[in-house]
Scaffold this motif. Structure first.
Motif, short mmCIF file in Angstrom:
data_model
loop_
_atom_site.label_atom_id
_atom_site.label_comp_id
_atom_site.label_asym_id
_atom_site.label_seq_id
_atom_site.Cartn_x
_atom_site.Cartn_y
_atom_site.Cartn_z
N VAL A 170 68.41 5.39 52.49
CA VAL A 170 68.22 6.83 52.84
C VAL A 170 69.28 7.24 53.84
O VAL A 170 69.66 6.50 54.65
CB VAL A 170 66.75 6.87 53.64
N GLY A 171 69.76 8.29 53.64
CA GLY A 171 70.99 8.82 54.35
C GLY A 171 72.27 8.69 54.00
O GLY A 171 73.47 9.15 54.32
N ASP A 172 72.28 7.99 52.83
CA ASP A 172 73.75 7.81 51.89
C ASP A 172 74.21 8.76 51.46
O ASP A 172 73.17 9.38 50.67
CB ASP A 172 73.77 6.42 51.09
N LEU A 173 75.43 9.12 51.32
CA LEU A 173 76.01 10.14 50.43
C LEU A 173 76.39 9.55 49.27
O LEU A 173 77.26 8.53 49.16
CB LEU A 173 77.42 10.75 51.15
N ILE A 174 75.84 9.63 48.10
CA ILE A 174 76.11 9.32 46.99
C ILE A 174 76.28 10.40 45.76
O ILE A 174 76.19 11.55 45.81
CB ILE A 174 74.81 8.44 46.37
N GLN A 175 77.15 9.81 44.68
CA GLN A 175 77.50 10.64 43.46
C GLN A 175 76.95 10.05 42.31
O GLN A 175 77.23 8.75 42.05
CB GLN A 175 78.90 10.96 43.59
N ILE A 176 76.05 10.78 41.58
CA ILE A 176 75.53 10.37 40.21
C ILE A 176 75.77 11.52 39.30
O ILE A 176 75.37 12.47 39.39
CB ILE A 176 73.96 9.84 40.40
N ASP A 177 76.59 11.00 38.17
CA ASP A 177 77.03 11.99 37.24
C ASP A 177 77.63 12.97 37.98
O ASP A 177 78.59 12.58 38.69
CB ASP A 177 75.77 12.43 36.38
N ASP A 178 77.46 14.23 37.73
CA ASP A 178 78.04 15.27 38.66
C ASP A 178 77.40 15.76 39.76
O ASP A 178 77.65 16.80 40.42
CB ASP A 178 78.10 16.60 37.55
N LEU A 179 76.52 15.05 39.99
CA LEU A 179 75.54 15.44 41.61
C LEU A 179 76.10 14.78 42.64
O LEU A 179 76.05 13.61 42.82
CB LEU A 179 73.95 15.06 41.20
N LEU A 180 76.23 15.34 43.69
CA LEU A 180 76.80 14.93 44.98
C LEU A 180 75.70 15.30 46.05
O LEU A 180 75.39 16.63 46.41
CB LEU A 180 78.14 15.34 45.42
N GLY A 181 75.14 14.35 46.75
CA GLY A 181 74.15 14.64 47.68
C GLY A 181 73.64 13.47 48.57
O GLY A 181 74.29 12.41 48.50
N ILE A 182 72.78 13.62 49.46
CA ILE A 182 72.19 12.82 50.57
C ILE A 182 70.89 12.12 49.83
O ILE A 182 70.02 13.06 49.63
CB ILE A 182 71.85 13.39 51.87
N VAL A 183 70.65 11.01 50.05
CA VAL A 183 69.48 10.17 49.75
C VAL A 183 68.35 10.66 50.85
O VAL A 183 68.64 10.28 51.98
CB VAL A 183 69.48 8.79 49.52
N GLU A 184 67.37 11.18 50.38
CA GLU A 184 66.24 11.74 51.49
C GLU A 184 65.07 10.75 51.45
O GLU A 184 64.44 10.44 52.44
CB GLU A 184 65.86 13.03 51.06
N LYS A 185 64.60 10.24 50.25
CA LYS A 185 63.64 9.44 50.11
C LYS A 185 63.68 8.55 48.79
O LYS A 185 63.96 8.93 47.79
CB LYS A 185 62.18 9.99 49.93
N ILE A 186 63.40 7.30 49.16
CA ILE A 186 63.28 6.21 47.88
C ILE A 186 61.78 5.76 47.80
O ILE A 186 60.97 5.12 48.84
CB ILE A 186 64.16 5.01 48.12
N SER A 187 61.05 6.24 46.84
CA SER A 187 59.71 5.83 46.51
C SER A 187 59.82 4.86 45.34
O SER A 187 60.82 4.32 45.07
CB SER A 187 58.84 7.10 46.09
N ILE A 188 58.39 4.61 44.93
CA ILE A 188 58.30 3.50 43.69
C ILE A 188 59.02 3.81 42.55
O ILE A 188 59.44 3.53 41.87
CB ILE A 188 56.81 3.02 43.69
N ARG A 189 58.77 5.07 42.18
CA ARG A 189 58.96 5.67 40.86
C ARG A 189 60.32 6.47 40.76
O ARG A 189 61.03 6.46 39.94
CB ARG A 189 57.79 6.56 40.32
N SER A 190 60.70 7.17 41.76
CA SER A 190 61.76 7.95 42.00
C SER A 190 62.57 8.33 43.26
O SER A 190 62.02 7.77 44.32
CB SER A 190 61.34 9.54 41.40
N THR A 191 63.48 8.85 43.20
CA THR A 191 64.42 8.97 44.38
C THR A 191 64.64 10.71 44.77
O THR A 191 65.17 11.22 43.50
CB THR A 191 65.50 8.07 44.52
N ALA A 192 64.49 10.84 45.85
CA ALA A 192 64.87 12.26 46.13
C ALA A 192 66.28 12.45 46.70
O ALA A 192 66.65 11.97 47.58
CB ALA A 192 63.88 13.01 47.16
N ILE A 193 67.01 13.33 46.06
CA ILE A 193 68.35 13.44 46.53
C ILE A 193 68.63 14.95 47.11
O ILE A 193 68.30 15.71 46.41
CB ILE A 193 69.43 13.47 45.38
N LYS A 194 69.23 15.24 48.28
CA LYS A 194 69.41 16.57 48.58
C LYS A 194 70.80 16.77 48.49
O LYS A 194 71.74 16.22 49.02
CB LYS A 194 69.11 16.65 50.48
N LEU A 195 71.02 17.71 47.74
CA LEU A 195 72.33 18.20 47.44
C LEU A 195 73.09 19.09 48.47
O LEU A 195 72.23 19.40 49.52
CB LEU A 195 72.48 19.17 46.07
#
Length: 523
Positions: A170-195
């Motif tokens: 949480v808080g990392d700046l990541i790029q996956i495919d063409d999306l660049l954003g901040i990791v806001e929450k990591i849950s059991i099923r999915s992860t929320a990325i704030k662009l």
């Protein structure tokens, strides 16, 4: 007494059940109340019978809707308690360990899942369900999950992997495919990325395990800023470095540590440079890059640096002076033969444009004017520019005081300063743009002999001890050149009171200066 109309209504709705009551002349309200009570009792008996109806047996214990409802209620209460305990542990305990945001959220999530699991186990025990009896059911459910919920199971396992291994936090700046954003929450099923534009994207956890992820914050808490520029041949690479670093140091969001760097990447068809800086807040990345581009364009314009146009073609002359002289001769003869002055004037203006324009002095020009650096190579000057930094001061600001350690020297880029003695309250000299001050105190490691104060808005280029030490370590021959230059100023050394009395010859002075310089800069 019951009216005839009331009797009719009672007979209509209650039929035979109310006939004896009507004959007893009981009031309508009492009759209705008694009837409702009987109906509610019947409904309760039916509901109770339905909820307690045995659905199946678990270890000779009947399981009904009532027991399942109680189990769900207790499980929900256990979930709420686990969530409250997770928040309390996060706020009251984990923050005291000094974890970064990503590690803190990961540890808190794992603790929350553990507490929730323990709560469910306690609820099962309270409900009288033997955990060993669930083995077969769990096996059957596992097979069902494996075949029917493969993607859900993959996301679940991926979520556990992300929380424990922490390739992203949480808080990392990541790029996956063409999306660049901040990791806001990591849950059991999915992860929320704030662009960077503020919108959120929900990505299944399995995507982070199966795909390549660029984690720009991995191993560090800062976010890199990169600006790539292609320039035309003929530009001075040192001037380019100076201009790009000057632009970076004008941005207050660009961190001074680690310092911005300019990389000369390639000189194939064009000269390719990359400016790398760092910021603390990844959400302002786009605006910082935009500001940098504006300032770099301005710095290039001041220094006459040419940027490559997409459709630009450049013609380079091997001997431009010969062509200029030939062009001037042809224009003179043309002027003699032609009465049209417009042809002559346009040709003269064309010949003037071929000449190299003159621009104001830059650090590339100013630093070699300091006698100690007059023999520096282009590479050495570039390193001084790259590792130094700019600092601006408003009028009437003390830059350094008399007696302060001499740990830097200054090149005045704009404005004016005065050198004065605080002890005797006397002005010694004034220095304006293009001059330099404080170099002897830095080189000889002595305190400031005077104070420096700005007379107007002033910008200085600062070369500190670490910068100079790095340069002298990389270029030992430069240290020898500086030692030779300082040894020629024996009178200045004697006036500063640092030259020992027993030194009498020039060679002895040189040896003394060399040893002192090596000791100060640990060469």
């Amino acid at each position: 007494m019951i009216l005839k109309a009331e009797k009719f209504l009672l007979k209509l709705f209650l039929v035979e059940e109310i006939e004896p009551v009507i004959e007893s002349e009981t009031s309508l309200t009492v009759i209705i109340q008694q009837w409702l009570v009987e109906k509610l009792q019947e409904l309760w008996r039916f509901t109770n019978k339905t909820f307690n109806l045995k659905l199946f047996e678990l270890e000779d214990k009947p399981v009904s809707l009532a027991s399942l409802s109680k189990l769900i209620l207790f499980a929900f209460i256990a979930y709420l308690i686990a969530r409250l305990l997770r928040g309390f542990i996060r706020r009251a305990l984990l923050v005291r360990f000094g974890f970064d945001r990503g590690t803190l959220e990961a540890v808190a999530s794992v603790i929350g899942y553990i507490l929730t699991g323990l709560g469910f186990l306690i609820v099962l025990e309270i409900s009288g369900i033997n955990l060993s009896s669930l083995t077969v059911i769990a096996g059957v459910l596992g097979i069902g999950v494996g075949f029917g919920f493969q993607q859900l199971a993959a996301n679940f396992i991926s979520g556990i992997t992300l929380l424990f291994e922490q390739p992203i936090k949480v808080g990392d700046l990541i790029q996956i495919d063409d999306l660049l954003g901040i990791v806001e929450k990591i849950s059991i099923r999915s992860t929320a990325i704030k662009l960077l534009n503020g919108t959120f994207v929900i990505i299944p956890n399995s995507d982070f395990i199966q795909n390549k992820i660029i984690n720009l914050s991995y191993g560090k808490s800062k976010c890199p800023v990169e600006v790539n520029i292609e320039l035309a041949y003929g530009n001075d690479t040192t001037l380019v470095t100076e201009a790009m670093l000057a632009a970076a140091r004008q941005q207050h969001n660009i961190l001074s540590e680690p310092p911005p760097k300019v990389l000369f990447q390639n000189f194939a068809s064009t000269l390719k440079f990359k400016l790398i800086g760092w910021i603390n807040n990844p959400l302002i990345l786009n605006s910082v890059i935009s500001d940098l581009n504006f300032v770099i364009e301005s710095e290039f314009e001041v220094r006459g640096i040419k940027v490559v146009s997409p459709h630009q073609q450049e013609v380079r002359l091997k001997n431009p002076q010969e062509y200029i002289s030939m062009l001037q001769d042809s224009t003179e003869s043309l002027a003699e033969k032609s009465t049209d002055s417009s042809i002559y004037n346009s040709t003269i203006s064309l010949s003037k444009k071929i000449k190299t324009p003159l621009f104001g002095e830059t650090l590339k020009d100013l630093l070699p004017k300091i006698s100690y650096f007059k023999n520096c190579t282009k590479e050495q000057i570039r390193q001084l520019i790259e590792d130094g930094y700019r600092e601006s001061f408003p009028p009437n600001t003390i830059i350094c005081h008399e007696g302060d350690p001499g740990n830097s020297f200054y090149v005045i880029l704009s404005g004016m300063v005065e050198i004065f003695s605080e002890k005797i309250d006397r002005r010694i000299a004034e220095r304006k743009a293009g001059e330099f001050i404080g170099e002897m105190a830095l080189l000889m490691g002595i305190p400031r002999s005077a104070s420096i104060r700005t007379l107007e808005d002033t910008t200085l280029f600062v070369v500190d001890r670490d910068n100079l030490q790095k340069l002298l370590s990389n270029y030992p021959q430069l240290a020898e050149q500086i030692s030779l230059e300082i040894s020629k100023r024996r009178e200045s050394l004697e006036n500063m009171g640092i030259l020992p009395d027993k030194i009498d010859s020039e060679q002895t002075v040189l040896n003394w200066v060399r040893k002192r310089l090596n000791a100060i800069f640990e060469l």
